[in-house]
Design an enzyme around this catalytic site. Sequence first.
Site, PDB file in Angstrom:
ATOM      1  CD  GLU A 170      -1.508  16.773   6.377  1.00 44.21           C
ATOM      2  OE1 GLU A 170      -2.275  15.491   5.679  1.00 44.21           O
ATOM      3  OE2 GLU A 170      -0.579  17.365   5.308  1.00 44.21           O
ATOM      4  NE  ARG A 205       9.963  28.239   8.811  1.00 40.21           N
ATOM      5  CZ  ARG A 205       8.963  26.920   9.083  1.00 40.21           C
ATOM      6  NH1 ARG A 205       8.120  26.726   9.624  1.00 40.21           N
ATOM      7  NH2 ARG A 205       9.167  26.247   8.024  1.00 40.21           N
ATOM      8  CE1 TYR A 245       4.706  28.312   7.256  1.00 38.08           C
ATOM      9  CE2 TYR A 245       7.052  29.555   7.101  1.00 38.08           C
ATOM     10  CZ  TYR A 245       6.398  27.747   6.698  1.00 38.08           C
ATOM     11  OH  TYR A 245       7.178  26.961   5.543  1.00 38.08           O
ATOM     12  N   PRO A 278       9.073  20.059  12.794  1.00 36.56           N
ATOM     13  CG  PRO A 278      10.185  19.500  11.456  1.00 36.56           C
ATOM     14  CD  PRO A 278       8.874  19.241  12.357  1.00 36.56           C
ATOM     15  CG  ASN A 279      12.385  24.267  10.642  1.00 38.87           C
ATOM     16  OD1 ASN A 279      13.041  24.415  11.822  1.00 38.87           O
ATOM     17  ND2 ASN A 279      12.755  23.360  10.207  1.00 38.87           N
ATOM     18  CG  ASN A 330       1.976  22.486  10.806  1.00 38.83           C
ATOM     19  OD1 ASN A 330       2.190  21.482  10.200  1.00 38.83           O
ATOM     20  ND2 ASN A 330       1.747  23.650  10.811  1.00 38.83           N
ATOM     21  CG  HIS A 365      -0.050  21.542   6.378  1.00 38.19           C
ATOM     22  ND1 HIS A 365       1.072  21.100   6.438  1.00 38.19           N
ATOM     23  CD2 HIS A 365      -0.393  20.886   5.915  1.00 38.19           C
ATOM     24  CE1 HIS A 365       2.040  20.073   6.537  1.00 38.19           C
ATOM     25  NE2 HIS A 365       0.947  19.954   5.962  1.00 38.19           N
ATOM     26  CB  ALA A 392      10.179  20.088   6.485  1.00 36.67           C
ATOM     27  NE  ARG A 410       5.313  27.732   0.783  1.00 39.95           N
ATOM     28  CZ  ARG A 410       5.954  27.437   2.361  1.00 39.95           C
ATOM     29  NH1 ARG A 410       5.428  26.930   3.609  1.00 39.95           N
ATOM     30  NH2 ARG A 410       7.292  27.928   2.328  1.00 39.95           N
TER      31      ARG A 410
HETATM   32  C1  DQA Z   1       4.215  24.082   7.030  1.00 36.32           C
HETATM   33  C2  DQA Z   1       4.315  23.736   5.618  1.00 36.32           C
HETATM   34  C3  DQA Z   1       5.146  22.586   5.483  1.00 36.32           C
HETATM   35  O1  DQA Z   1       5.919  22.830   3.728  1.00 36.32           O
HETATM   36  C4  DQA Z   1       6.743  23.516   5.614  1.00 36.32           C
HETATM   37  O2  DQA Z   1       8.041  22.757   6.260  1.00 36.32           O
HETATM   38  C5  DQA Z   1       6.517  23.999   7.281  1.00 36.32           C
HETATM   39  C6  DQA Z   1       5.397  24.681   7.966  1.00 36.32           C
HETATM   40  C7  DQA Z   1       2.485  24.730   7.588  1.00 36.32           C
HETATM   41  O3  DQA Z   1       1.967  25.172   8.399  1.00 36.32           O
HETATM   42  O4  DQA Z   1       2.191  25.553   6.648  1.00 36.32           O
HETATM   43  O5  DQA Z   1       7.594  24.111   8.226  1.00 36.32           O
HETATM   44  O6  DQA Z   1       3.821  23.268   6.964  1.00 36.32           O
END
Ligand code: DQA
Length: 136
Positions: A95, A17, A22, A9-10, A71, A97, A74, A104
Amino acid sequence: MKIIIINGPNLNLLGKREPEVYGSQTFEDFFSELQGQFKDVQLEYFQSNVEGELISKLHEVGFSYDGIILNAAAYTHTSVGLGDAVKAIQTPVVEVHISNTHKREEYRHTSFISSGAKGVILGFGLQSYVLAIQSF
Ligand code: DQA
């Protein structure tokens, strides 16, 4: 070699964003660069904001692809279902990120994905995806 990047998501909003966290590049742009960089790899990309769609995609690719780069955004920190799906499939999952989640908020320090993953790469910006592809 067939590898899929699955973004949660997002992450469709990358570029717009929170660019200070990011970066300012869209994932579509970055994905074209990746395809240029890894010409020998059959790379695919899937993004969804819906938890069940991410689980279904893992089921779909998880018995035939050579690698999955996930990835879960959230959902990493909340989804027992995604964590179970990673454990249920055969294809190794890395995995990824973009940000260093350990630097964080505390709720980002937990991952339901890591215990089923082959490995975890985080904190290198979009370069995290490059490192993940190289790991296969
Ligand atoms: C994320 C880190 C997560 O905590 C966050 O909710 C994201 C992006 C990252 O790629 O840094 O949406 O996965």
